[in-house]
Design a protein around this motif. Structure first.
Motif, PDB file in Angstrom:
ATOM      1  N   GLY A 208       1.133  -1.191   0.072  1.00  0.00           N
ATOM      2  CA  GLY A 208      -0.026  -0.057  -0.056  1.00  0.00           C
ATOM      3  C   GLY A 208       0.783   1.205   0.101  1.00  0.00           C
ATOM      4  O   GLY A 208       2.110   1.317  -0.126  1.00  0.00           O
ATOM      5  N   GLU A 209       0.137   2.355   0.247  1.00  0.00           N
ATOM      6  CA  GLU A 209       0.740   3.758   0.378  1.00  0.00           C
ATOM      7  C   GLU A 209       0.493   4.368   1.488  1.00  0.00           C
ATOM      8  O   GLU A 209      -0.378   4.314   2.052  1.00  0.00           O
ATOM      9  CB  GLU A 209       0.324   4.597  -0.906  1.00  0.00           C
ATOM     10  N   ILE A 210       1.347   5.229   1.910  1.00  0.00           N
ATOM     11  CA  ILE A 210       1.286   6.232   2.984  1.00  0.00           C
ATOM     12  C   ILE A 210       1.678   7.738   2.464  1.00  0.00           C
ATOM     13  O   ILE A 210       2.526   7.845   1.840  1.00  0.00           O
ATOM     14  CB  ILE A 210       2.150   5.905   4.399  1.00  0.00           C
ATOM     15  N   ILE A 240      13.185   2.397   5.598  1.00  0.00           N
ATOM     16  CA  ILE A 240      12.120   1.675   6.432  1.00  0.00           C
ATOM     17  C   ILE A 240      11.826   0.421   5.558  1.00  0.00           C
ATOM     18  O   ILE A 240      11.544   0.240   4.519  1.00  0.00           O
ATOM     19  CB  ILE A 240      10.842   2.370   6.522  1.00  0.00           C
ATOM     20  N   ASN A 241      11.873  -0.634   6.306  1.00  0.00           N
ATOM     21  CA  ASN A 241      11.524  -2.196   5.747  1.00  0.00           C
ATOM     22  C   ASN A 241      10.330  -2.046   4.767  1.00  0.00           C
ATOM     23  O   ASN A 241       9.245  -1.117   5.066  1.00  0.00           O
ATOM     24  CB  ASN A 241      11.166  -3.065   6.945  1.00  0.00           C
ATOM     25  N   ALA A 242      10.395  -2.651   3.709  1.00  0.00           N
ATOM     26  CA  ALA A 242       9.421  -2.674   2.606  1.00  0.00           C
ATOM     27  C   ALA A 242       9.067  -1.602   1.938  1.00  0.00           C
ATOM     28  O   ALA A 242       8.337  -1.745   0.988  1.00  0.00           O
ATOM     29  CB  ALA A 242       8.181  -3.325   3.538  1.00  0.00           C
ATOM     30  N   VAL A 243       9.624  -0.372   1.937  1.00  0.00           N
ATOM     31  CA  VAL A 243       9.444   0.624   1.277  1.00  0.00           C
ATOM     32  C   VAL A 243      10.123   0.481  -0.344  1.00  0.00           C
ATOM     33  O   VAL A 243      11.485  -0.038  -0.290  1.00  0.00           O
ATOM     34  CB  VAL A 243       9.907   1.927   1.770  1.00  0.00           C
ATOM     35  N   LYS A 244       9.434   0.832  -1.311  1.00  0.00           N
ATOM     36  CA  LYS A 244       9.905   0.393  -2.756  1.00  0.00           C
ATOM     37  C   LYS A 244      10.117   1.799  -3.205  1.00  0.00           C
ATOM     38  O   LYS A 244      10.317   2.142  -4.656  1.00  0.00           O
ATOM     39  CB  LYS A 244       8.884  -0.300  -3.532  1.00  0.00           C
ATOM     40  N   GLY A 245       9.220   2.774  -2.756  1.00  0.00           N
ATOM     41  CA  GLY A 245       9.152   4.227  -3.738  1.00  0.00           C
ATOM     42  C   GLY A 245       8.794   5.312  -2.782  1.00  0.00           C
ATOM     43  O   GLY A 245       8.450   5.284  -1.498  1.00  0.00           O
ATOM     44  N   PHE A 246       9.392   6.629  -3.280  1.00  0.00           N
ATOM     45  CA  PHE A 246       9.090   7.802  -2.555  1.00  0.00           C
ATOM     46  C   PHE A 246       8.912   8.698  -3.656  1.00  0.00           C
ATOM     47  O   PHE A 246       9.468   8.972  -4.699  1.00  0.00           O
ATOM     48  CB  PHE A 246      10.319   7.892  -1.708  1.00  0.00           C
ATOM     49  N   ALA A 298       5.814   4.240  -1.094  1.00  0.00           N
ATOM     50  CA  ALA A 298       5.213   2.776  -1.358  1.00  0.00           C
ATOM     51  C   ALA A 298       5.604   1.662  -0.719  1.00  0.00           C
ATOM     52  O   ALA A 298       6.951   1.819  -0.326  1.00  0.00           O
ATOM     53  CB  ALA A 298       5.521   2.611  -3.028  1.00  0.00           C
ATOM     54  N   PHE A 299       4.889   0.977  -0.248  1.00  0.00           N
ATOM     55  CA  PHE A 299       5.024  -0.432   0.577  1.00  0.00           C
ATOM     56  C   PHE A 299       4.740  -1.765  -0.208  1.00  0.00           C
ATOM     57  O   PHE A 299       3.871  -1.834  -0.497  1.00  0.00           O
ATOM     58  CB  PHE A 299       4.479  -0.377   1.693  1.00  0.00           C
ATOM     59  N   LYS A 300       5.666  -2.475  -0.452  1.00  0.00           N
ATOM     60  CA  LYS A 300       5.429  -3.770  -1.136  1.00  0.00           C
ATOM     61  C   LYS A 300       4.478  -4.622  -0.116  1.00  0.00           C
ATOM     62  O   LYS A 300       4.540  -4.455   1.039  1.00  0.00           O
ATOM     63  CB  LYS A 300       6.669  -4.615  -1.477  1.00  0.00           C
TER      64      LYS A 300
ATOM     65  N   ILE B 248      12.341   1.815  -6.478  1.00  0.00           N
ATOM     66  CA  ILE B 248      13.422   0.809  -6.715  1.00  0.00           C
ATOM     67  C   ILE B 248      12.754  -0.306  -7.218  1.00  0.00           C
ATOM     68  O   ILE B 248      11.488  -0.836  -6.391  1.00  0.00           O
ATOM     69  CB  ILE B 248      14.136   0.650  -5.318  1.00  0.00           C
ATOM     70  N   GLY B 249      13.123  -1.062  -7.949  1.00  0.00           N
ATOM     71  CA  GLY B 249      12.648  -2.436  -8.285  1.00  0.00           C
ATOM     72  C   GLY B 249      11.084  -2.239  -8.832  1.00  0.00           C
ATOM     73  O   GLY B 249      10.884  -1.434  -9.521  1.00  0.00           O
ATOM     74  N   SER B 250      10.315  -3.098  -8.170  1.00  0.00           N
ATOM     75  CA  SER B 250       8.646  -2.972  -8.421  1.00  0.00           C
ATOM     76  C   SER B 250       8.160  -1.559  -8.232  1.00  0.00           C
ATOM     77  O   SER B 250       6.997  -1.143  -8.889  1.00  0.00           O
ATOM     78  CB  SER B 250       7.801  -4.086  -7.858  1.00  0.00           C
ATOM     79  N   GLY B 251       8.771  -0.896  -7.307  1.00  0.00           N
ATOM     80  CA  GLY B 251       8.309   0.522  -6.700  1.00  0.00           C
ATOM     81  C   GLY B 251       6.840   0.861  -6.574  1.00  0.00           C
ATOM     82  O   GLY B 251       6.429   0.002  -5.857  1.00  0.00           O
TER      83      GLY B 251
END
Lengths: 361, 361, 361, 361
Positions: A208-210, A240-246, A298-300, B248-251
């Motif tokens: 999800g997203e925050i 932070i763990n599991a974050v994939k985007g900003f 973004a959190f995976k 990053i990656g799947s973002g």
């Protein structure tokens, strides 16, 4: 330098493995004379705690924080504030089956390879339990910020495919904490609940997203060219763990806008300068411009599943892995206070730093 | 600490205003004994240079780099490598009209407020011309990486609304430099050209995206919990002018995937461990896992427009601003070597750092 | 991190080999809006320059400093101030005989071993010529300090066996610059001249001591427990070539005093707190107490002699070395501005840092 | 940055007030896979402990260290090693009389002024009890060094006016720990005992000197120009409570030697390069040259006296102060492990750093 220290003037060093003796940190550079609001610290920890709803992991973590130094008679001394939370509820036997396997999309493999040796219990240092120390420090940083009326507020704006379409300005952010999912849009929150229930039934997990909003920021925070305010925010939350985007302000959507759509026009109102739009997200040239700062993270989906997955063990043999006990379907609601904490640390550090950079005033 | 130094073991400090005497930097911690490839440095600078195509700004910048120290008989000494590029073609009179106004979505207002005083000519320190120093340093960092067969390659995957749908694996990245827009998908490149022509005709500007791919990365780079490899990459690229987002990656797409869709399953092949998919983007738990690292960066549209915009001056009076001379419709193609440079600096720093962290091997 | 950067908020990075293209530095974190006194910079450089007297080396160094950035219309911009001094008078042939030998008590051997490769001309990076950059930066730091009426003054209190017995309080420090040896005690200065003449006649060299006094320091500078003000001063001056010792306040003499002899008793005078003696040297618990800060620095004799010395070459074969051209019999008088520069950098950094540490006032 | 963190790759952050809950630290960057020798840690702590002889303070400090993280199954994980020692034996009432007065030559006044507020009990953060954390970390650092056969040994070479005249080469350093005063020269140790007894009888205190010898150092440690190995050693030991001076190698005595007396001539022995003398103290140009490193540290007499002293209180009124309970006549013997600890931290950090600086080997 060694990876567990964050910040410059306000400097947080954290420590602790998930199933070691304790998780904790040392917050150095905290100004003296501030009356510490311990209840705020507890409240923030409680927001992060598992077991808050029917979907999240049931490990009972009392997470009682003990302050070891830096506070006397309830006030900060200006010396390092050390704190720790004892780990409980740990049964090493629960983890024997994971000692030699690499769980998919966890840090088992990379820790093993980097350090040649690891604490496999609950992920060791790579566990999201590490973020407890961030939340404690963030709660302290918020107390610096509140002396300047700077406020940091985050909420869940997406779980899986369910998105809050409204911008933060159209939401009532004071509703966030009323929602178990920390989503201030009641209608979307309810759709999110359904999505989570469905995923849970399938042994699946969701990301999800925050969105995080920072108000009351004075003009002038940020240190170009490398330590731009949003660059530091990006690093803070990406850690932070599991974050994939900003993304800050208009973020990825800015790429399909034209310059005249995107530019934030200045105007002057009662001797204060403001912008008519705020696609910049409150930061221009890396320096706060006095408008709201807002960014999205973004959190995976959670990597631990309640259904079998193929993997390998240390010797390269195939192995099948399945989550034991109860695990979070999604960590996004619990990550809200963590995102706020990291943002608060960055803002407080930059605010203190900006004081040292100026000779007059 | 003061914002113009980046990195730990490999440490870059940059300086220079757009229309001051020179732009330059000092790269400290560069290992000794490396035969410097000066042509690579020139090539990278040329990639960044304006005036490469009909749409981009015509300021004639020879950008001849002079190395001042740290190199003897063509080899690195292990001492700081200082370099500078003299600024030319500067006519202060060209900037008189900007001395007292704040251009929308530029850093004029925030620099004025933070420092109480600014060099308004060409944006001063906030000018994208600052990135010249990053490109020089990045070209040097690439020479460290090439001793380890680590390669950093970026390309344009979006201009405005024109997007390359194919993933980087399906593109021939060696085609990138053949395209004036640095887009390896010839069909999309041609659509991008049309979009730019159209924008130019309207006095408009465009943003876009860059994808960066890093291959050959050994397992083990990254320093959790704060200096995770992707957190440092995020900071590095977010510090580039006009960047609004990083994934990053799947973002951001990971947020609508389920855990079983997203998890990268391990397998063992000839004693090497790999993952069947790579949504992680080559980094797990903040540490490289040996797969390709890839990330995407969002650039907002250029703020300087060739049509009038409303703004204010220092006294708060209304002012109308219009770009003079020729300006870029989009900077994204020129930003490709800048993104690569920042990524190379991060990778080289982490690679050197990882050597200091291990006692055996 | 890589050894050529000093300071935190006020951060100096230097570069340059003795016979490379240039020596220089980047001073980041310098506050904006300060009208730069360029004459002071030149004056300080002149104080450091060789060839000031009959005994010192005759290399003609014009040492003209060029400022490359960070200053506009004579004022500091708050951005990095880069500067450089071109090296002249360099004739590589003069150094051929030193290419493969290790001069005793120089850095030839250690640089060769550490970096595997070195610029042997004039000592390369290890040359005392490197300190030019410190003097320029120190002259700028003094301009920060003068806004607070903090003054840094040093003088020679020993050459070889000739010692100034009087304490600094009994000397007229404004006489220092009238003496070619920078010794404010005219009678001892004359004895020092004799000692130098005698050493020169014998092809010998001498060491000595410098005393540095810092007045006007506000109470509260210094960051315990590691970054105590005197610990940072110690590091700063110990990093100057040829320095072998540092003592603050009573220094080594304190070891034979009793507690009641050594304790500095407080008294209150017109609401200001002072101490009746100042064996502490103006610093207690690592924090300035408002009294004068004073310290003493030991310099070993110059290593280059005008008479033959036995040594070895890179292959381990014996070699005889003798200084060519003219060399300093002693560098202590020329080191006075260097000691002042390092002290000024430390004080300015701590002063700026102290502003960031306080929330009120 | 905020003063309580030391080192770069091996980074120690400490915390704790004398009479707060605990004293402790976090050691980050410690290499993984090292089997921790906990007995060595205890032994070092015991060497530092008060109450070891009839003259030293009787506060009963068990000083049991608890490791909170970073170690699993007896081995270092490569993650931060946190540790703490609970404070005991604290009776706040014992300190009421010191709440509002400034003890002479303590940090009471400067802490009060810097922070506006302080923990007056036992000196708070300024207490020498803080050094417990340094000793624990130093004991861990020694375990890194021992993998390379680097050894750090210190001893008392002066108490008050009683000096050991022999150089360290002429002493049997393995006798140090047999002496309650940590002086390996039995004859001088006995004179020191007399001096201490005499001082005790008079309610007086004494200072002294410690010599530290580091053997087995490989060539090449140290990062010029600012982070020279001896500059970092100087800062490290000057940051210890009560230290007033530092000298490396020939130190202050070098100032009265001539160049030919002082120069260390190289010779080649079995392909190893050595120097015939070692006035350089094992460091040339800031880089270790493979000879023994040795330095001397000056400690002032203890500030707390068992006889009345005049001082003032916070309001500026006169006050008389007299030490209560039992206090050390001298701390120098107990400071031996502290000096060793700081030296070990510097050496281990530089050793790890040197690995990151080299690309080959």
């Amino acid at each position: 330098m060694a990876g567990n220290t964050f910040g410059r003037i306000l400097q947080l060093t954290t420590f602790g493995e998930s199933h070691g003796k304790a998780i904790g940190g040392v917050l150095d550079g905290f100004p003296s004379g501030i009356l510490i609001d311990f209840e705020l610290v507890d409240r923030e920890l409680k927001r992060r705690r598992p077991g808050q709803s029917k979907w999240v992991s049931s490990r009972h973590e009392a997470d009682e924080v003990e302050f070891l130094s830096g506070i006397y008679q309830g006030r900060s001394l200006g010396t390092p504030i050390a704190f720790m939370i004892r780990n409980k509820d740990q049964n090493p036997a629960d983890y024997h089956h994971l000692e030699n396997v690499y769980r998919p999309s966890h840090a088992d493999f990379t820790y093993q390879m980097k350090y040649g040796f690891r604490d496999h219990r609950g992920g060791g240092r790579a566990s999201a339990r590490e973020t407890i120390a961030r939340v404690v420090a963030g709660a302290l940083a918020k107390q610096i910020l509140s002396t300047e009326k700077i406020a940091v507020t985050a909420y869940v704006n997406r779980i899986g495919s369910v998105v809050v379409e409204k911008s933060y300005q159209k939401l009532n952010l004071s509703d966030t904490e009323k929602s178990p999912l920390r989503c201030p849009d009641a209608q979307r929150a309810s759709a999110m609940e359904e999505a989570i229930s469905l995923a849970a039934a399938q042994g699946e997990t969701l990301g999800g997203e925050i969105t995080c909003v920072i108000t009351g920021v004075p003009v002038g925070l940020g240190e170009p060219v490398f330590d731009k305010l949003h660059a530091d925010l990006a690093k803070a939350v990406m850690s932070i763990n599991a974050v994939k985007g900003f993304e800050i302000g208009s973020g990825f959507k800015s790429t399909s806008m034209t310059g005249s759509q995107h530019n934030d026009l200045f105007y002057s109102d009662k001797k204060e300068v403001h912008t008519r739009s705020n696609f910049s997200g409150g930061i221009q040239g890396g320096i706060s411009n006095g408008e709201d700062i807002y960014f999205r993270v973004a959190f995976k989906p959670v990597a631990t599943l309640m259904k079998p997955q193929h993997s390998i063990d240390k010797e390269g043999h195939e192995a099948v892995i399945i989550g034991k006990g109860r695990h979070d379907v999604t960590v996004v609601p619990r990550a809200v206070p963590i995102v706020e904490a990291m943002a608060a640390l960055v803002l407080a550090d930059h605010w203190l730093l900006s004081r040292g950079r100026r000779i007059n005033g």
